[in-house]
Write a protein that holds these residues in place. Structure first.
Motif, PDB file in Angstrom:
ATOM      1  N   ARG A  40      33.206  34.292  60.033  1.00 54.09           N
ATOM      2  CA  ARG A  40      33.755  34.415  61.397  1.00 54.09           C
ATOM      3  C   ARG A  40      32.885  33.695  62.424  1.00 54.09           C
ATOM      4  O   ARG A  40      31.661  33.884  62.450  1.00 54.09           O
ATOM      5  CB  ARG A  40      33.864  35.889  61.759  1.00 54.09           C
ATOM      6  CG  ARG A  40      34.366  36.164  63.172  1.00 54.09           C
ATOM      7  CD  ARG A  40      34.410  37.651  63.407  1.00 54.09           C
ATOM      8  NE  ARG A  40      34.628  37.961  64.813  1.00 54.09           N
ATOM      9  CZ  ARG A  40      34.646  39.192  65.305  1.00 54.09           C
ATOM     10  NH1 ARG A  40      34.473  40.221  64.488  1.00 54.09           N
ATOM     11  NH2 ARG A  40      34.838  39.406  66.594  1.00 54.09           N
ATOM     12  N   THR A  43      31.176  32.757  68.357  1.00 45.45           N
ATOM     13  CA  THR A  43      31.719  32.475  69.682  1.00 45.45           C
ATOM     14  C   THR A  43      32.456  31.143  69.627  1.00 45.45           C
ATOM     15  O   THR A  43      32.532  30.514  68.560  1.00 45.45           O
ATOM     16  CB  THR A  43      30.601  32.442  70.749  1.00 45.45           C
ATOM     17  OG1 THR A  43      31.195  32.363  72.049  1.00 45.45           O
ATOM     18  CG2 THR A  43      29.700  31.229  70.553  1.00 45.45           C
ATOM     19  N   MET A 209      41.957  30.322  73.524  1.00 47.60           N
ATOM     20  CA  MET A 209      41.176  31.511  73.200  1.00 47.60           C
ATOM     21  C   MET A 209      42.093  32.669  72.832  1.00 47.60           C
ATOM     22  O   MET A 209      41.729  33.532  72.031  1.00 47.60           O
ATOM     23  CB  MET A 209      40.281  31.880  74.382  1.00 47.60           C
ATOM     24  CG  MET A 209      39.166  30.871  74.660  1.00 47.60           C
ATOM     25  SD  MET A 209      38.159  30.528  73.188  1.00 47.60           S
ATOM     26  CE  MET A 209      37.511  32.162  72.837  1.00 47.60           C
ATOM     27  N   GLU A 213      41.801  34.969  69.347  1.00 50.66           N
ATOM     28  CA  GLU A 213      41.766  36.428  69.275  1.00 50.66           C
ATOM     29  C   GLU A 213      42.931  36.972  68.467  1.00 50.66           C
ATOM     30  O   GLU A 213      42.769  37.915  67.683  1.00 50.66           O
ATOM     31  CB  GLU A 213      41.772  37.021  70.686  1.00 50.66           C
ATOM     32  CG  GLU A 213      41.917  38.537  70.751  1.00 50.66           C
ATOM     33  CD  GLU A 213      40.879  39.297  69.919  1.00 50.66           C
ATOM     34  OE1 GLU A 213      41.169  40.452  69.538  1.00 50.66           O
ATOM     35  OE2 GLU A 213      39.789  38.749  69.650  1.00 50.66           O
ATOM     36  N   ARG A 216      41.966  36.504  64.846  1.00 53.50           N
ATOM     37  CA  ARG A 216      40.985  37.507  64.409  1.00 53.50           C
ATOM     38  C   ARG A 216      41.650  38.864  64.222  1.00 53.50           C
ATOM     39  O   ARG A 216      41.371  39.591  63.259  1.00 53.50           O
ATOM     40  CB  ARG A 216      39.856  37.626  65.432  1.00 53.50           C
ATOM     41  CG  ARG A 216      38.740  38.576  65.001  1.00 53.50           C
ATOM     42  CD  ARG A 216      38.020  39.185  66.180  1.00 53.50           C
ATOM     43  NE  ARG A 216      38.866  40.064  66.968  1.00 53.50           N
ATOM     44  CZ  ARG A 216      39.106  41.341  66.674  1.00 53.50           C
ATOM     45  NH1 ARG A 216      38.589  41.908  65.606  1.00 53.50           N
ATOM     46  NH2 ARG A 216      39.893  42.080  67.456  1.00 53.50           N
ATOM     47  N   ARG A 217      42.559  39.223  65.140  1.00 55.55           N
ATOM     48  CA  ARG A 217      43.232  40.513  65.069  1.00 55.55           C
ATOM     49  C   ARG A 217      44.033  40.635  63.771  1.00 55.55           C
ATOM     50  O   ARG A 217      44.022  41.679  63.122  1.00 55.55           O
ATOM     51  CB  ARG A 217      44.144  40.693  66.283  1.00 55.55           C
ATOM     52  CG  ARG A 217      44.900  42.022  66.325  1.00 55.55           C
ATOM     53  CD  ARG A 217      45.700  42.147  67.614  1.00 55.55           C
ATOM     54  NE  ARG A 217      46.415  43.411  67.670  1.00 55.55           N
ATOM     55  CZ  ARG A 217      47.657  43.586  67.204  1.00 55.55           C
ATOM     56  NH1 ARG A 217      48.297  42.554  66.637  1.00 55.55           N
ATOM     57  NH2 ARG A 217      48.251  44.755  67.277  1.00 55.55           N
ATOM     58  N   ASP A 647      38.307  47.769  68.286  1.00 58.84           N
ATOM     59  CA  ASP A 647      39.560  47.801  67.528  1.00 58.84           C
ATOM     60  C   ASP A 647      40.035  49.218  67.223  1.00 58.84           C
ATOM     61  O   ASP A 647      40.674  49.454  66.193  1.00 58.84           O
ATOM     62  CB  ASP A 647      39.393  47.032  66.212  1.00 58.84           C
ATOM     63  CG  ASP A 647      39.391  45.533  66.417  1.00 58.84           C
ATOM     64  OD1 ASP A 647      39.961  45.074  67.418  1.00 58.84           O
ATOM     65  OD2 ASP A 647      38.822  44.814  65.575  1.00 58.84           O
TER      66      ASP A 647
END
Length: 694
Positions: A40, A43, A209, A213, A216-217, A647
């Motif tokens: 991952r 940033t 961005m 996200e 990633r979610r 989360d």
């Protein structure tokens, strides 16, 4: 689901990797293509805005696009070669310089179009030193390091950002054409989740961005969902009627024990005991986590539950992580079981062979109704006539494997695990999703929390004067150190050196000082603790062996050396060793001049918070789930994408969906069901045997 051979391909076979890069990537925990794709970014940098060269100003970090004009090499006095190139667009030109990177001369040539990112400087005109760049030709493929939103990864020596991005791009090109999504489209649509191929692409090379996200979610949901699915299938397996014997009689023994207690149970203890006895009354195994702050009274609840099982004809095993804690439980059990005429035994790793053999024989014959001990209880030669209830104290010290081995010694026995480390709700749902949860959120009346203070090294003499005064008033004291002996590589206060220094101090010479640590034999530890409990030892220098299980009401002061070396939850556990009597208690954190501002901020949580659950939330925030308990959980996977702080909603969704899917499971051979189960087994094939999922 991508075909297994693609995801599990050795990372060295990716274009641009090879055996040398394989060894480098292994230091990042990357062995396969799947590992690489789940590395991952920490940033992202937004380099998508192209700035005209004419508008550049010194000090700005910018992304520009243009064509190389003149390119030249210049040798320094030290013999190193620097590369100078003039980059131009329709508005102007700027000099780009790379220091000591001669291999770039094969790439950077006149007429090549690039995007480049760096900070503008001035020396004989505008220039950018060592910019990152991407060549904009069809042959070179898409830009990876400039002119877009760029991922920034955790690295190790031997590979840079540009090299890692190139490998990940190659891995995506290898896997994406073969990808089949394990999550059904209807579930993805309902939860607004990206398809898996879009999520992997968007994690590493997003167009915005928001896309990063969302990607990633989706990947975090997969982590959480399949972990919850593993646990939900286990819950369904052990909840089959008839798997276990109900262990509930008339509660005669429970009532007799309660009548002998010198105190009344708190409301929380009453509630939790009712929950546990209700579980024991069912014909499928209890699988419950009892969570409570230090001093909330978990042990007495466990003993009362054991009495209910014993009255129903079963044996009970209570496993503790340390000999000191096991012996503490044995003393509590003796006070309750001996007056009732119920035989019990203690099993410790360092016991003489003869005593172990006697305990083993008493368990096999069924004479001993309660077995207390350490992991000695899970040794192959220890068997039970009819083990009906297993209790694991400080569960996080064991993990799934040890718990399973003890449970296997009975016919689907009921299981209760306990912890005095308050666990944030999101972490409890993630680590212990297969367990029902009981919380002791009330302490016995009259318990006053210790006053917690940070003490700078410059005030050590004042602190010792206070300790001497307190000893003179009859108090006892713990001094906790992180090491046993001094190391040449560390200036930490070792327990042995600290004990010698305190014993030699003029204010403390008249008092007896003891030294307790993990290298002592069980007999020596027991002797020292008995002498401390009786008051023969006034000040005990110790390692964190006292973290759990030690109950000395007269010890109302604790000093912790180098507290920055501990997690907040561990320090809170240590703090729970004092404040058990009626006198005011104190918890001192010795802070050296070398202690960082971040560590001081973290320690300030203990100064202002006394509630263990609040401390645990802050500890999770500072350290993350991997280090929360200080040791990795055996049998549980790391979370690479999920954030247990941010989360919480996703964790609840994953748990809810996994439980619903498991409840609706009818035909394991349905293609959608098979795909889900195949993905579960692929992810956790090394762990499913612990849960008996197939």
């Amino acid at each position: 689901m991508a075909h297994r051979k693609h995801l599990e391909m050795d990372v060295q076979f990716i274009k641009g990797a090879g055996p040398a890069r394989k060894k480098i990537l292994e230091r990042l925990g990357i062995a396969t293509i799947e590992d690489l794709l789940h590395h991952r970014p920490r940033t992202y940098l937004d380099r998508s805005h192209i700035v005209p060269i004419a508008s550049l100003r010194p000090g700005n970090t910018v992304t520009i696009e243009g064509v190389f004009g003149s390119v030249s090499q210049r040798r320094t006095r030290q013999g190193k070669i620097n590369l100078h190139a003039l980059l131009s667009d329709e508005t102007g030109s700027i000099s780009l310089i790379w220091f000591n990177q001669p291999f770039l001369q094969k790439i950077i040539r006149s007429g090549v179009k690039v995007t480049a990112t760096g900070t503008v400087g001035v020396y004989q005109g505008l220039q950018i030193l060592n910019p990152e760049f991407d060549i904009l030709t069809e042959r070179e493929g898409p830009a990876l390091s400039s002119g877009r939103i760029v991922p920034i990864y955790p690295l190790t020596a031997g590979i840079g950002q540009r090299g890692l991005r190139t490998l990940i791009r190659s891995a995506l090109d290898t896997v994406l054409p073969h990808l089949t999504d394990p999550i059904p489209v209807e579930l993805r649509s309902r939860l607004k989740l990206l398809p898996i191929e879009e999520a992997l692409e968007g994690l590493h090379f997003p167009d915005s961005m928001a896309e990063a996200e969302a990607s990633r979610r989706r990947l975090a949901f997969d982590e959480l969902f399949f972990l919850q699915l593993l646990m939900a299938l286990e819950r369904k397996r052990y909840r089959r009627p008839g798997m276990a014997l109900p262990l509930r009689g008339t509660d005669r023994l429970v009532a007799a024990a309660r009548a002998s207690l010198p105190f009344q149970l708190t409301g929380a203890q009453e509630r939790v005991l009712t929950e546990i006895l209700g579980d024991l009354d069912r014909d499928y195994p209890m699988n419950r986590l009892l969570e409570g702050d230090v001093g909330s009274g978990k042990t007495i609840v466990a003993i009362l539950a054991a009495l209910a099982a014993i009255e129903a004809g079963a044996q009970v095993a209570l496993m503790a992580p340390t000999e000191i804690l096991a012996q503490q439980h044995a003393r509590t059990a003796a006070q309750i079981l001996d007056p009732l005429g119920l035989p019990w035994c203690l099993l410790l790793g360092r016991m003489p062979v003869r005593e172990k053999r006697e305990a083993r024989d008493r368990l096999i014959s069924g004479e001993a109704k309660l077995a207390l001990g350490t992991q000695a209880l899970i040794q192959d030669e220890i068997q039970f006539e009819q083990l009906g209830l297993v209790i694991a104290d400080e569960q996080q010290r064991f993990g799934v494997l040890q718990r399973s081995r003890l449970l296997s010694k009975g016919r689907s026995p009921h299981g209760l695990v306990m912890t005095a480390t308050p666990i944030p709700r999101t972490l409890a749902m993630t680590l212990y999703g297969d367990l029902d949860l009981s919380i002791l959120d009330e302490k016995p009346p009259g318990r006053r929390p210790p006053r917690t203070r940070r003490v700078p090294e410059s005030r050590r003499h004042d602190l010792i004067a206070f300790l001497a005064q307190s000893l003179g008033e009859g108090c006892q004291i713990y001094v906790v150190c992180p090491l046993i002996e001094q190391s040449e590589l560390s200036d930490l206060k070792a327990a042995t050196d600290t004990a010698d220094l305190l014993a030699a101090h003029p204010l403390l010479r008249r008092y007896r000082i003891g030294l307790l640590h993990g290298r002592l034999s069980g007999e020596e530890k027991n002797r020292l603790m008995q002498e401390f409990c009786s008051g023969d030892i006034h000040l005990l220098v110790t390692t964190t062996v006292v973290e759990v299980g030690v109950d000395v009401p007269n010890a109302n002061i604790m000093v912790v050396e180098h507290p920055e070396r501990y997690g907040l939850s561990q320090l809170h556990q240590l703090r729970g060793r004092v404040g058990r009597g009626r006198q005011p208690s104190h918890f001192f954190l010795m802070v050296g001049s070398e202690t960082s501002p971040e560590a001081r901020e973290r320690l300030s949580v203990l100064v202002r918070e006394t509630d263990g659950f609040r401390v645990a939330e802050e500890d999770l925030k500072f350290r993350g789930p991997g280090d929360f308990f200080g040791v990795a959980q055996s049998g549980l996977p790391p979370l690479k994408m999920a954030d247990l702080q941010g989360d919480a909603v996703l964790i609840s969704l994953a748990r809810q969906e996994a439980q619903q899917w498991t409840a609706d499971l009818r035909d394991p051979d349905d293609p959608k069901t098979r795909r889900m189960l195949d993905e579960l087994l692929r992810r956790y094939r090394d762990r499913v045997s612990l849960y008996r999922v197939g």
